[in-house]
Design a protein around this motif. Structure first.
Motif, PDB file in Angstrom:
ATOM      1  N   ASP A  17       0.870  -1.185   0.000  1.00 34.49           N
ATOM      2  CA  ASP A  17       0.000   0.000   0.000  1.00 34.49           C
ATOM      3  C   ASP A  17       0.902   1.228   0.000  1.00 34.49           C
ATOM      4  O   ASP A  17       1.952   1.245   0.666  1.00 34.49           O
ATOM      5  N   ASP A  18       0.519   2.263  -0.736  1.00 32.51           N
ATOM      6  CA  ASP A  18       1.345   3.471  -0.795  1.00 32.51           C
ATOM      7  C   ASP A  18       1.134   4.363   0.425  1.00 32.51           C
ATOM      8  O   ASP A  18       1.854   5.347   0.591  1.00 32.51           O
ATOM      9  N   ASN A  22      -2.278   2.882   6.323  1.00 35.61           N
ATOM     10  CA  ASN A  22      -3.049   1.664   6.031  1.00 35.61           C
ATOM     11  C   ASN A  22      -2.260   0.420   6.400  1.00 35.61           C
ATOM     12  O   ASN A  22      -2.800  -0.560   6.932  1.00 35.61           O
ATOM     13  N   TYR A  39       6.165  -5.603   4.388  1.00 28.87           N
ATOM     14  CA  TYR A  39       5.375  -4.645   3.616  1.00 28.87           C
ATOM     15  C   TYR A  39       6.191  -3.985   2.522  1.00 28.87           C
ATOM     16  O   TYR A  39       7.424  -4.049   2.504  1.00 28.87           O
ATOM     17  N   ASP A  61      -2.976  -3.169  -2.520  1.00 31.47           N
ATOM     18  CA  ASP A  61      -3.831  -2.020  -2.794  1.00 31.47           C
ATOM     19  C   ASP A  61      -4.143  -1.963  -4.283  1.00 31.47           C
ATOM     20  O   ASP A  61      -3.257  -2.126  -5.127  1.00 31.47           O
ATOM     21  N   MET A  64      -2.722   2.491  -6.880  1.00 34.08           N
ATOM     22  CA  MET A  64      -1.485   3.073  -6.386  1.00 34.08           C
ATOM     23  C   MET A  64      -0.850   3.892  -7.503  1.00 34.08           C
ATOM     24  O   MET A  64      -1.042   3.603  -8.691  1.00 34.08           O
ATOM     25  N   THR A  91      -9.325  -2.334  -1.584  1.00 34.48           N
ATOM     26  CA  THR A  91      -9.900  -1.320  -2.458  1.00 34.48           C
ATOM     27  C   THR A  91     -11.009  -0.562  -1.777  1.00 34.48           C
ATOM     28  O   THR A  91     -11.803  -1.123  -1.037  1.00 34.48           O
ATOM     29  N   LYS A 113     -12.058  -1.227   1.793  1.00 34.21           N
ATOM     30  CA  LYS A 113     -11.634  -0.261   2.810  1.00 34.21           C
ATOM     31  C   LYS A 113     -12.747   0.757   3.060  1.00 34.21           C
ATOM     32  O   LYS A 113     -13.388   1.194   2.089  1.00 34.21           O
TER      33      LYS A 113
END
Length: 424
Positions: A17-18, A22, A39, A61, A64, A91, A113
């Motif tokens: 995830d960027d 999160n 991660y 994710d 991104m 998402t 999300k």
């Protein structure tokens, strides 16, 4: 086949995830269960991490910068070293084309999300178990292949039309043929005529011999077939017994895997992938046989308020009890599934629009009268239902699904707790 014990401490999950916030939230949720977490903050970094570690599952994710989750998924699934790793998309997007493309590129599932801890953990555990059972099935198949490839007994699997669907090297040698000349061809000999028979074979020195054979009936690849075991000596029943046991174990495990892959982990009903597949089959059947069918799209009214007021655990309970009620009041031929979140879909075969509307109104009434007991108090819930039926001008199953979805939104705009129909 032995059941594999599930232990989160043995599992590593890669979160991509960027947004570091999160990752932190997901990491804390998973680490409390014992999972090891690693991660990456970008798609490029995720691909680099895979060269150093092989995770049991990837939480990816969808949207991104630079490299989207869809691009990352595609690269992973085309790499033979990593394609077996299940990918669950993270998402906040409800756009149909994104989710469909994600599944087309090999995604196993998705989590919306802001995510629900109980559902996230259930989906993670389900797909790790599914991956491990798939590997166990592959190992079983490899063992079975080793047995039938190297034993001296000839093994044939013959379908009801007399076509050879499988043959091992020993069988090919007995008939003095190549395997390619046996498989998918008729044997040309009437050997499957009883439980015990005899036939001529060719020994390794080229001399003509006589083999006793046994024939057993079973299923193979969901077809009724005969297993033909051929040998020059006794103990033939032992070979057939071992082969039957191996096939039976594979059949049982395959059914368990299919059920696991097609079931929503929270409610126990059909998941999104499964219910959409049923819809496609029903649409094709209707086009072929010109029989009617109807579709219901259901949304739980004010479900966000339930979560905000009572918590996600109570929200999960509400979804489970509504699912049970829907199943209870439907016919055996009907199919109910969870599209995601608080949205459900019901497929009604051989059902005209008027009858479907009556069913929808009855479901609204049943849910309206349902009291869900919680540790706080009894909760009253209502639902909004969009109803439609197959039309001759529907070109794809997506047409009827969009129409039912539109009817459901009209039901909400008209005050909720009701069913609205759109005929075409």
């Amino acid at each position: 086949m032995e059941k594999i014990a599930f232990n989160p401490q043995d599992c590593t999950i890669l979160i991509v995830d960027d947004l570091i916030q999160n990752i932190q939230v997901l990491g804390r949720t998973l680490e409390t269960q014992g999972y090891s977490i690693t991660y990456a903050l970008s798609g490029k970094e995720a691909l680099q991490r895979l060269q150093a570690i092989q995770p049991d599952l990837i939480l990816l994710d969808l949207l991104m910068p630079e490299m989207s989750g869809l691009e990352v998924c595609e690269q992973i699934k085309t790499n033979p070293h990593y394609h077996h790793i299940p990918i669950l998309f993270l998402t906040a997007s409800h756009e149909e084309e994104h989710l469909i493309e994600a599944f087309e590129k090999g995604a196993a599932d998705y989590v919306t999300k802001p995510f629900r801890s109980t559902e996230l953990l259930a989906r993670v555990q389900t797909h790790i178990q599914l991956k491990r059972q798939t590997r166990q099935l592959q190992q079983s198949e490899n063992k079975l292949n080793t047995i039938v490839t190297h034993i001296k007994d000839g093994i044939l699997i013959v379908d009801e039309l007399g076509i050879v669907k499988f043959a091992n090297p020993a069988a090919a040698q007995m008939f003095d043929r190549k395997l390619s000349d046996l498989i998918d061809h008729e044997l040309g000999l009437p050997i499957v005529v009883g439980k015990v028979a005899e036939l001529d074979i060719i020994h390794s020195r080229g001399t003509l011999g006589r083999a006793e054979i046994t024939v057993g009936e079973t299923e193979w690849l969901e077809q009724k077939v005969s297993i033909v075991s051929m040998r020059d000596v006794s103990d033939r029943n032992q070979v057939e017994k071992k082969l039957r046991i191996a096939l039976d174990k594979q059949k049982v495990l395959s059914r368990k895997l299919q059920k696991l892959a097609n079931t929503d982990v929270l409610t126990g009903i059909a998941n999104r992938r499964n219910i959409l597949a049923v819809l496609q089959k029903e649409f094709q059947r209707t086009q072929r046989y010109k029989e009617p069918f109807s579709l219901l799209v259901i949304d739980v009214d004010h479900f966000k308020l339930v979560n905000d007021s009572y918590g996600h655990t109570i929200g999960d309970q509400v979804l489970k009890e509504i699912s049970q009620m829907l199943v209870k009041w439907l016919r055996n031929v009907d199919t109910v599934g969870r599209l995601g979140g608080e949205e459900f879909m019901i497929i009604l075969p051989t059902t005209e629009l008027q009858e479907a509307m009556e069913i929808a109104e009855r479901l609204c009434e049943q849910i309206r009268n349902l009291e869900i007991d919680t540790t706080f108090s009894a909760i009253k819930i209502t639902i909004s239902i969009g109803v439609t039926a197959y039309q001759d001008n529907d070109k794809t199953d997506t047409d009827i699904l969009k129409r039912a979805d539109e009817a459901m939104y009209q039901a909400k705009e008209c005050g909720r707790d009701r069913a609205i129909t759109i005929s075409g």
